[in-house]
Design an enzyme around this catalytic site. Structure first.
Site, short mmCIF file in Angstrom:
data_model
loop_
_atom_site.label_atom_id
_atom_site.label_comp_id
_atom_site.label_asym_id
_atom_site.label_seq_id
_atom_site.Cartn_x
_atom_site.Cartn_y
_atom_site.Cartn_z
N ARG A 82 4.62 3.79 2.58
CA ARG A 82 3.76 3.77 1.40
C ARG A 82 4.55 3.74 0.10
O ARG A 82 4.19 3.04 -0.85
CB ARG A 82 2.91 5.05 1.44
CG ARG A 82 1.77 5.09 0.45
CD ARG A 82 1.15 6.49 0.42
NE ARG A 82 0.88 7.06 1.71
CZ ARG A 82 -0.30 6.98 2.35
NH1 ARG A 82 -1.31 6.36 1.80
NH2 ARG A 82 -0.44 7.55 3.53
N ARG A 127 -9.38 2.64 3.67
CA ARG A 127 -8.92 3.99 3.33
C ARG A 127 -10.00 4.89 2.71
O ARG A 127 -10.14 6.05 3.13
CB ARG A 127 -7.68 3.94 2.43
CG ARG A 127 -6.49 3.20 3.05
CD ARG A 127 -5.19 3.38 2.28
NE ARG A 127 -4.69 4.72 2.43
CZ ARG A 127 -4.77 5.66 1.53
NH1 ARG A 127 -5.31 5.41 0.35
NH2 ARG A 127 -4.31 6.86 1.76
N TYR A 165 -10.75 8.03 5.09
CA TYR A 165 -10.15 9.31 4.69
C TYR A 165 -10.86 9.95 3.50
O TYR A 165 -10.49 11.05 3.09
CB TYR A 165 -8.68 9.11 4.29
CG TYR A 165 -7.84 8.32 5.27
CD1 TYR A 165 -7.62 8.80 6.57
CD2 TYR A 165 -7.24 7.12 4.91
CE1 TYR A 165 -6.83 8.08 7.46
CE2 TYR A 165 -6.45 6.40 5.79
CZ TYR A 165 -6.26 6.89 7.07
OH TYR A 165 -5.48 6.18 7.94
N CYS A 191 -23.03 -3.09 6.29
CA CYS A 191 -24.23 -2.30 6.57
C CYS A 191 -23.89 -0.91 7.07
O CYS A 191 -24.17 -0.55 8.23
CB CYS A 191 -25.10 -3.05 7.57
SG CYS A 191 -25.46 -4.69 6.96
N1 LLP Z 1 7.41 6.89 10.38
C1 LLP Z 1 6.46 7.14 11.30
C2 LLP Z 1 6.84 7.50 12.66
C3 LLP Z 1 5.10 7.08 10.92
O1 LLP Z 1 4.16 7.35 11.83
C4 LLP Z 1 4.75 6.73 9.60
C5 LLP Z 1 3.35 6.65 9.17
C6 LLP Z 1 5.79 6.45 8.70
C7 LLP Z 1 7.11 6.54 9.13
C8 LLP Z 1 5.55 6.02 7.28
O2 LLP Z 1 4.87 6.98 6.53
P1 LLP Z 1 4.71 6.77 4.95
O3 LLP Z 1 6.07 6.79 4.34
O4 LLP Z 1 4.03 5.48 4.74
O5 LLP Z 1 3.86 7.91 4.53
N2 LLP Z 1 -3.17 4.90 7.32
C9 LLP Z 1 -2.81 6.11 6.61
C10 LLP Z 1 -1.35 6.45 6.75
C11 LLP Z 1 -0.92 6.59 8.17
C12 LLP Z 1 0.56 6.82 8.31
C13 LLP Z 1 0.98 6.76 9.72
N3 LLP Z 1 2.38 6.92 9.95
C14 LLP Z 1 -3.23 5.95 5.15
O6 LLP Z 1 -3.78 4.92 4.80
O7 LLP Z 1 -3.06 6.88 4.36
#
Ligand code: LLP
Length: 420
Positions: free
Chosen positions: A279, A315, A319, A344
């Protein structure tokens, strides 16, 4: 910092007016800024350069578009993948195999085989049974899998329950008190070479304390493993640093704050660190541009119905989280509207009673901070084709994923013979 700003009263991505892209590709569409992606990659890489020579592997799940991955690979990032599909994307984007790490709680035999054939850097193993299965797959192929054990450090990341991954009750990783036994087993299994440990405790973290707590546990564990005579070459500290979605809220810790904490906690570890940000790199580098189809007043509130919906950006629905929504050509004044999509479902809502500059039917709006977990989580619910992705670079733009056609969408279905 991103490169989406008003110029001459109209929102631009870098030097390109979003309305010019809309005129060419239609709406809705995702729009990414190359300068923002590169800037975020550099800020993160530069900050983390202070902790030795780490491998920073972009979490492909956040934005798997091959053009995006190519940009990040050019900046020197590796890739953290969780499926064969993500691995294929990373490789075809030019990420070197020795910068790819395969995470994920349920790798199939076929995925293990593909990862070993591609000779990626390491697989992060999440259970005893997965380790034994990987040993069989690797032995059958006559190769050695380089393995890190993903630890579940039982730390509350202080983020949304649905994106917390490091608590004892979560499905991820091996409980801390079982890792030493598993590491020992890994060292004795055919086809396996344990190279390190890994953790990822959650996403969109606004507090460094849980990360510090988890890393402290990893450091102690690495030391115990070494004292027991096992090699620990790398520790993968995962991703998870939060980004600003709501401009009214305080800012999350910066990459520099994060790197300073990591430097303090890992001083003296004497091994290579790995990171998996997703992210942080892609989130603010993208927006979803949509058009207001209808303004309608219900009995209780006013609705602005967009041509984008929960299937395009899930999202807020999934969430209940905030995305800033801005008119592409803001007018003076203010209105309050509940901003929804045409799907819908009552939950197909981007913002409830949101105060925004006045909108009229036909206006373009930008849903901000949609570069991570946006297009990648899209679906075709209500038989809505996947929307295109556009990359802007200075004053040029290109479609980096074309809009799905109705023929492509419907053409995957098959009617069996017996139905006539
Ligand atoms: N490494 C692993 C093993 C992960 O499972 C994830 C994210 C990351 C790295 C990266 O995380 P970040 O730096 O992006 O926070 N769909 C959700 C977020 C799910 C994240 C899943 N794993 C949302 O839209 O907030």
């Amino acid at each position: 910092m991103d490169h989406f700003a008003l110029k001459g009263g109209e929102m631009h991505a870098e030097e390109v007016a979003l309305s010019a892209i809309a005129a060419r590709v239609g709406t809705p569409f995702y729009c990414y800024s190359e300068a923002t992606l590169r800037r975020h990659a550099r800020v993160v890489l530069d900050s983390l350069a202070s902790v030795g020579d780490p491998l920073v592997a972009f979490a492909v799940k956040a934005n798997p578009n091959v053009a995006v991955l190519r940009i990040l690979a050019q900046e020197g990032m590796g890739a953290d993948v969780v499926s064969e599909g993500e691995m294929v994307r990373a490789l075809s984007a030019g990420v070197p195999a020795n910068r790819i790490v395969f995470s994920g709680v349920g790798k199939t035999d076929a995925e293990m085989k593909a990862a070993l054939e591609a000779a990626i850097l390491q697989l992060n193993v999440e259970s005893e049974s997965e380790l034994r299965r990987l040993s069989r797959v690797a032995s059958d192929m006559g190769v050695t899998a380089h393995v890190a054990i993903r630890v579940n450090p039982d730390v509350d990341a202080g983020t949304l329950a649905k994106i917390s991954t490091g608590k004892a009750e979560n499905k991820f990783g091996v409980p801390l008190d079982r890792v030493e036994a598993l590491y020992a087993e890994a060292a004795s299994l055919p086809g396996i070479r344990p190279v390190g440990i890994a953790a990822h405790i959650g996403s969109q973290l606004f507090d460094l304390a849980p990360l510090e707590a988890a890393y402290t546990k990893l450091g102690a564990l690495a030391q115990r493993l070494r004292q027991a005579g096992y090699p620990v070459e790398r520790v993968d500290l995962g991703g998870g640093l939060g980004i600003p979605y709501d401009p009214k809220l305080p800012l999350p810790p910066s990459p520099a704050d994060y790197a300073a904490m990591v430097g303090r906690v890992t001083a003296g570890w004497g091994l290579q660190l790995m990171f998996e940000p997703g992210r942080l790199i892609a989130g603010n580098a993208g927006v979803l541009v949509a058009k207001v189809i209808t303004l309608k007043s219900g009995a209780a509130r006013r609705f602005a119905v967009l041509d984008a919906a929960m299937n395009d950006l899930i999202r807020p629905t999934l969430y209940g989280v905030y995305h800033d929504i801005r008119a592409v050509r803001p007018e003076a004044g203010e209105m309050v509207a509940t901003i929804v999509g045409p799907v819908c479902e009552t939950g197909d809502m981007f913002a409830e009673d949101r105060s925004i500059t006045p909108l009229a039917e036909g206006d373009l709006v930008a849903l901000m901070t949609a570069g991570a977990y946006g297009a990648t989580m899209a679906g075709t619910y209500n038989s809505r084709p996947l929307v295109p992705e556009v990359l802007v670079s200075g004053d040029r733009f290109a479609v980096i994923r074309k809009r799905q056609t109705l023929e492509e969408l419907v053409g995957l279905d098959r009617v069996p013979d017996w139905l006539g």
